[in-house]
Design an enzyme around this catalytic site. Structure first.
Site, PDB file in Angstrom:
ATOM      1  N   SER A 125      -8.335  -9.843 -55.911  1.00  0.00           N
ATOM      2  CA  SER A 125      -8.400 -10.168 -54.492  1.00  0.00           C
ATOM      3  C   SER A 125      -7.009 -10.084 -53.869  1.00  0.00           C
ATOM      4  CB  SER A 125      -8.933 -11.603 -54.390  1.00  0.00           C
ATOM      5  OG  SER A 125      -8.568 -12.202 -53.179  1.00  0.00           O
ATOM      6  N   TYR A 152      -8.584 -20.944 -56.151  1.00  0.00           N
ATOM      7  CA  TYR A 152      -9.309 -19.665 -56.240  1.00  0.00           C
ATOM      8  C   TYR A 152      -8.342 -18.502 -56.471  1.00  0.00           C
ATOM      9  CZ  TYR A 152     -11.475 -15.349 -54.792  1.00  0.00           C
ATOM     10  OH  TYR A 152     -11.891 -14.035 -54.764  1.00  0.00           O
ATOM     11  N   LYS A 156      -7.634 -15.859 -59.805  1.00  0.00           N
ATOM     12  CA  LYS A 156      -7.574 -14.381 -59.806  1.00  0.00           C
ATOM     13  C   LYS A 156      -6.253 -13.903 -60.422  1.00  0.00           C
ATOM     14  CE  LYS A 156     -11.576 -13.577 -58.156  1.00  0.00           C
ATOM     15  NZ  LYS A 156     -12.616 -12.946 -58.983  1.00  0.00           N
TER      16      LYS A 156
HETATM   17  P1  NAD Z   1     -20.811 -13.588 -54.561  1.00  0.00           P
HETATM   18  O1  NAD Z   1     -20.687 -15.062 -54.628  1.00  0.00           O
HETATM   19  O2  NAD Z   1     -21.777 -13.014 -53.595  1.00  0.00           O
HETATM   20  O3  NAD Z   1     -21.173 -12.989 -56.006  1.00  0.00           O
HETATM   21  C1  NAD Z   1     -20.692 -13.549 -57.193  1.00  0.00           C
HETATM   22  C2  NAD Z   1     -21.888 -13.731 -58.114  1.00  0.00           C
HETATM   23  O4  NAD Z   1     -21.436 -14.270 -59.351  1.00  0.00           O
HETATM   24  C3  NAD Z   1     -22.936 -14.683 -57.557  1.00  0.00           C
HETATM   25  O5  NAD Z   1     -24.195 -14.043 -57.593  1.00  0.00           O
HETATM   26  C4  NAD Z   1     -22.879 -15.883 -58.490  1.00  0.00           C
HETATM   27  O6  NAD Z   1     -24.138 -16.499 -58.637  1.00  0.00           O
HETATM   28  C5  NAD Z   1     -22.378 -15.245 -59.784  1.00  0.00           C
HETATM   29  N1  NAD Z   1     -21.677 -16.169 -60.673  1.00  0.00           N
HETATM   30  C6  NAD Z   1     -20.634 -16.975 -60.383  1.00  0.00           C
HETATM   31  N2  NAD Z   1     -20.265 -17.657 -61.481  1.00  0.00           N
HETATM   32  C7  NAD Z   1     -21.098 -17.273 -62.491  1.00  0.00           C
HETATM   33  C8  NAD Z   1     -21.216 -17.624 -63.855  1.00  0.00           C
HETATM   34  N3  NAD Z   1     -20.430 -18.532 -64.409  1.00  0.00           N
HETATM   35  N4  NAD Z   1     -22.172 -17.018 -64.601  1.00  0.00           N
HETATM   36  C9  NAD Z   1     -22.984 -16.091 -64.062  1.00  0.00           C
HETATM   37  N5  NAD Z   1     -22.917 -15.713 -62.762  1.00  0.00           N
HETATM   38  C10 NAD Z   1     -21.984 -16.305 -61.988  1.00  0.00           C
HETATM   39  O7  NAD Z   1     -19.367 -12.988 -54.326  1.00  0.00           O
HETATM   40  P2  NAD Z   1     -18.935 -11.515 -53.930  1.00  0.00           P
HETATM   41  O8  NAD Z   1     -18.492 -11.530 -52.534  1.00  0.00           O
HETATM   42  O9  NAD Z   1     -19.964 -10.554 -54.379  1.00  0.00           O
HETATM   43  O10 NAD Z   1     -17.627 -11.385 -54.821  1.00  0.00           O
HETATM   44  C11 NAD Z   1     -17.637 -10.726 -56.067  1.00  0.00           C
HETATM   45  C12 NAD Z   1     -16.276 -10.839 -56.699  1.00  0.00           C
HETATM   46  O11 NAD Z   1     -15.303 -10.283 -55.817  1.00  0.00           O
HETATM   47  C13 NAD Z   1     -15.806 -12.259 -56.966  1.00  0.00           C
HETATM   48  O12 NAD Z   1     -15.082 -12.269 -58.169  1.00  0.00           O
HETATM   49  C14 NAD Z   1     -14.900 -12.569 -55.801  1.00  0.00           C
HETATM   50  O13 NAD Z   1     -13.950 -13.537 -56.133  1.00  0.00           O
HETATM   51  C15 NAD Z   1     -14.267 -11.212 -55.582  1.00  0.00           C
HETATM   52  N6  NAD Z   1     -13.775 -11.011 -54.212  1.00  0.00           N
HETATM   53  C16 NAD Z   1     -14.616 -11.193 -53.160  1.00  0.00           C
HETATM   54  C17 NAD Z   1     -14.152 -11.025 -51.854  1.00  0.00           C
HETATM   55  C18 NAD Z   1     -15.056 -11.266 -50.670  1.00  0.00           C
HETATM   56  O14 NAD Z   1     -14.535 -11.528 -49.579  1.00  0.00           O
HETATM   57  N7  NAD Z   1     -16.368 -11.181 -50.813  1.00  0.00           N
HETATM   58  C19 NAD Z   1     -12.821 -10.646 -51.643  1.00  0.00           C
HETATM   59  C20 NAD Z   1     -11.981 -10.458 -52.740  1.00  0.00           C
HETATM   60  C21 NAD Z   1     -12.478 -10.638 -54.025  1.00  0.00           C
HETATM   61  C1  WQD Z   2     -11.278 -13.580 -41.420  1.00  0.00           C
HETATM   62  C2  WQD Z   2     -10.548 -13.887 -40.111  1.00  0.00           C
HETATM   63  C3  WQD Z   2     -10.099 -16.220 -39.710  1.00  0.00           C
HETATM   64  C4  WQD Z   2     -14.278 -17.413 -39.269  1.00  0.00           C
HETATM   65  C5  WQD Z   2     -11.219 -14.785 -47.313  1.00  0.00           C
HETATM   66  C6  WQD Z   2     -10.528 -15.329 -48.551  1.00  0.00           C
HETATM   67  C7  WQD Z   2      -9.809 -14.217 -49.285  1.00  0.00           C
HETATM   68  C8  WQD Z   2     -10.750 -13.074 -49.593  1.00  0.00           C
HETATM   69  C9  WQD Z   2     -11.423 -12.605 -48.343  1.00  0.00           C
HETATM   70  C10 WQD Z   2     -11.793 -13.506 -51.724  1.00  0.00           C
HETATM   71  C11 WQD Z   2      -9.470 -14.948 -40.286  1.00  0.00           C
HETATM   72  C12 WQD Z   2     -11.048 -15.658 -38.664  1.00  0.00           C
HETATM   73  C13 WQD Z   2     -13.132 -16.670 -39.464  1.00  0.00           C
HETATM   74  C14 WQD Z   2     -14.534 -17.980 -37.991  1.00  0.00           C
HETATM   75  C15 WQD Z   2     -12.478 -17.008 -37.189  1.00  0.00           C
HETATM   76  N1  WQD Z   2     -11.810 -13.488 -50.472  1.00  0.00           N
HETATM   77  N2  WQD Z   2     -12.247 -16.468 -38.446  1.00  0.00           N
HETATM   78  N3  WQD Z   2     -13.612 -17.740 -36.996  1.00  0.00           N
HETATM   79  O1  WQD Z   2      -9.927 -16.009 -44.707  1.00  0.00           O
HETATM   80  O2  WQD Z   2      -9.283 -13.575 -44.314  1.00  0.00           O
HETATM   81  O3  WQD Z   2     -10.248 -14.241 -46.455  1.00  0.00           O
HETATM   82  O4  WQD Z   2     -12.089 -13.718 -47.701  1.00  0.00           O
HETATM   83  O5  WQD Z   2     -10.971 -13.135 -52.488  1.00  0.00           O
HETATM   84  O6  WQD Z   2      -9.301 -14.767 -50.451  1.00  0.00           O
HETATM   85  O7  WQD Z   2      -9.622 -16.329 -48.135  1.00  0.00           O
HETATM   86  O8  WQD Z   2     -11.701 -14.206 -44.451  1.00  0.00           O
HETATM   87  O9  WQD Z   2     -13.780 -13.956 -43.168  1.00  0.00           O
HETATM   88  O10 WQD Z   2     -12.909 -16.287 -43.583  1.00  0.00           O
HETATM   89  O11 WQD Z   2     -11.692 -14.809 -42.014  1.00  0.00           O
HETATM   90  O12 WQD Z   2     -11.688 -16.836 -36.246  1.00  0.00           O
HETATM   91  O13 WQD Z   2     -15.504 -18.681 -37.746  1.00  0.00           O
HETATM   92  O14 WQD Z   2     -11.485 -14.419 -39.174  1.00  0.00           O
HETATM   93  O15 WQD Z   2      -9.165 -17.074 -39.123  1.00  0.00           O
HETATM   94  O16 WQD Z   2      -8.404 -14.561 -39.462  1.00  0.00           O
HETATM   95  P1  WQD Z   2     -10.193 -14.579 -44.910  1.00  0.00           P
HETATM   96  P2  WQD Z   2     -12.614 -14.864 -43.327  1.00  0.00           P
END
Ligand code: NAD
Ligand code: WQD
Length: 347
Positions: A125, A152, A156
């Site tokens: 991430s 979190y 990572k």
């Molecule tokens: P998500 O929560 O939709 O999917 C993650 C899945 O993993 C879920 O279905 C959950 O039930 C499963 N899970 C969690 N812990 C588990 C465990 N111990 N055993 C089995 N299953 C488990 O999240 P996502 O948005 O699809 O994210 C996927 C990956 O990408 C994550 O590692 C997240 O940290 C990373 N990531 C997501 C974002 C984002 O904004 N969505 C951004 C950067 C990184």
């Molecule tokens: C986006 C922008 C808010 C909601 C998160 C995690 C990051 C990564 C991606 C996992 C920001 C603004 C939001 C609202 C708003 N995930 N906002 N009103 O915080 O950039 O990142 O997801 O790895 O680690 O922190 O994403 O979608 O929450 O926010 O104004 O009701 O929207 O301030 O600028 P963020 P977000």
């Protein structure tokens, strides 16, 4: 054809990636304990891909839970998505976050080595970069890694360090993909992210407000030092992210690919403000969103966006879908959710 173990396959990014994997001819095994997903995702994936796949409902953070999966299948590669992704939840309950995310990754690496699986794609991430400063922008893979801003983000950073250390003692190769802000849904409108009590992300909040599930939404501050005063992020279509995973596997499977551990940014390279995202949504949906401006949210950084050149060079991947396409697909999915009976903002 090769068999890919996908952890967290019922989740948001995992489900879109499985569609791509199935369409690309891979056999897929998904493991998910549905902590943050529902099994209905699997039906939607299968409908879209026109193909079925194997699933296990297990908690991979539990020691030995993965044994059955590795015993019963001949696995060629792993995409490790499973994690708890909510930043505020991780701050409120670091023990649960670390137990889950660290143990899940620990076990995946352990089993990969035990069973001789040599290829892992790891969901990392942009949060690993910490509280980036304007001088760090655009963020490159070699940009200084600052202190993690949340448990979190720390989980990572840990995941990357742990997996890299395994590549030093085995034949394992790892590609860690650092996603920026994945948004949107499959362009068909038939697959997307289900509402969750663990999510407070911008785009679902926009679509939920537009459809009337929320009275209004807040923009967290318009006093930031940006072009319109709201925060800047690098939004990236979830289907583009999914495609990058298929390309990452392809790279790992190349016979002459020798690099043991690489990190790769997955972003568009373009910064978009919160107001620009909302304007794009309104243009694509034709719906006016009831927006109020509130104060800054704790922990937000002003601006973060990527320098995505390494992804192009290494994986031949670049973001294809623009913000309008992201918003259009998110809106289609919001309407589908209502059709499916999801009439609340949280599950
Ligand atoms: P998500 O929560 O939709 O999917 C993650 C899945 O993993 C879920 O279905 C959950 O039930 C499963 N899970 C969690 N812990 C588990 C465990 N111990 N055993 C089995 N299953 C488990 O999240 P996502 O948005 O699809 O994210 C996927 C990956 O990408 C994550 O590692 C997240 O940290 C990373 N990531 C997501 C974002 C984002 O904004 N969505 C951004 C950067 C990184
Ligand atoms: C986006 C922008 C808010 C909601 C998160 C995690 C990051 C990564 C991606 C996992 C920001 C603004 C939001 C609202 C708003 N995930 N906002 N009103 O915080 O950039 O990142 O997801 O790895 O680690 O922190 O994403 O979608 O929450 O926010 O104004 O009701 O929207 O301030 O600028 P963020 P977000």
């Amino acid at each position: 054809m090769k068999t890919i173990l996908v952890t967290g396959g019922a989740g948001y990014i995992g489900s879109h990636t499985i569609v791509d994997l199935l369409k690309s001819g891979y056999e897929v095994i998904s493991v998910d304990n549905h902590y943050n997903s529902i099994a209905l995702s699997y039906d939607l994936i299968q409908k879209l891909a026109g193909k079925s796949f194997k699933k296990y409902n297990i908690d991979i953070a539990q020691e030995n839970a993965l044994k059955v999966v590795f015993e019963e299948n001949d696995i060629h590669g792993i995409i490790h998505f499973a994690a708890l992704k909510s930043v505020p939840d991780s701050v409120a309950n670091p023990i649960f976050c670390f137990k889950n995310n660290n143990n899940a990754t620990l076990n995946i690496g352990d089993y990969a080595l035990k069973y001789g699986v040599q290829n892992i794609v790891f969901s990392s991430s942009c949060s690993v970069y910490g509280n980036v400063e304007p001088a760090d922008l655009p963020v490159q893979e070699q940009t200084k890694i600052r202190k993690a801003e949340s448990p979190y983000a720390y989980s990572k950073q840990n995941g990357e360090v742990y997996l890299e250390s395994l590549t030093d003692i085995s034949d394992l190769k790892v590609l860690a993909l650092r996603y920026f802000n994945p948004v949107g849904a499959d362009d068909s409108g038939e697959l997307g992210e289900f509402p969750s009590k663990h999510s407070n992300n911008l785009v679902p909040i926009i679509t939920q407000t537009a459809i009337g599930l929320r009275d209004h939404m807040m923009v967290f501050g318009k006093d930031w030092n940006t072009r319109d005063g709201s925060c800047v992020r690098d939004y990236i279509h979830v289907s583009d992210i999914a495609e990058a995973h298929v390309l990452a596997l392809k790279k790992l499977f190349e016979e002459d690919y020798e690099s043991k551990f690489e990190v790769v940014n997955l972003g568009s390279g373009a910064g978009v403000t919160v107001f620009e995202a909302i304007n794009s949504f309104e243009k694509m949906s034709g719906v006016k969103v009831n927006v109020k401006v509130g104060k800054r949210r704790d922990g937000d950084v002003e601006s973060i966006y990527s320098w995505p050149v390494k992804a192009k060079e290494l994986l031949n991947w670049a973001a294809k879908k623009d913000v309008d396409t992201m918003m259009d697909s998110a809106w289609k999915w919001q309407k589908k959710l209502i059709e499916l009976g999801f009439n609340a903002t949280k599950l």
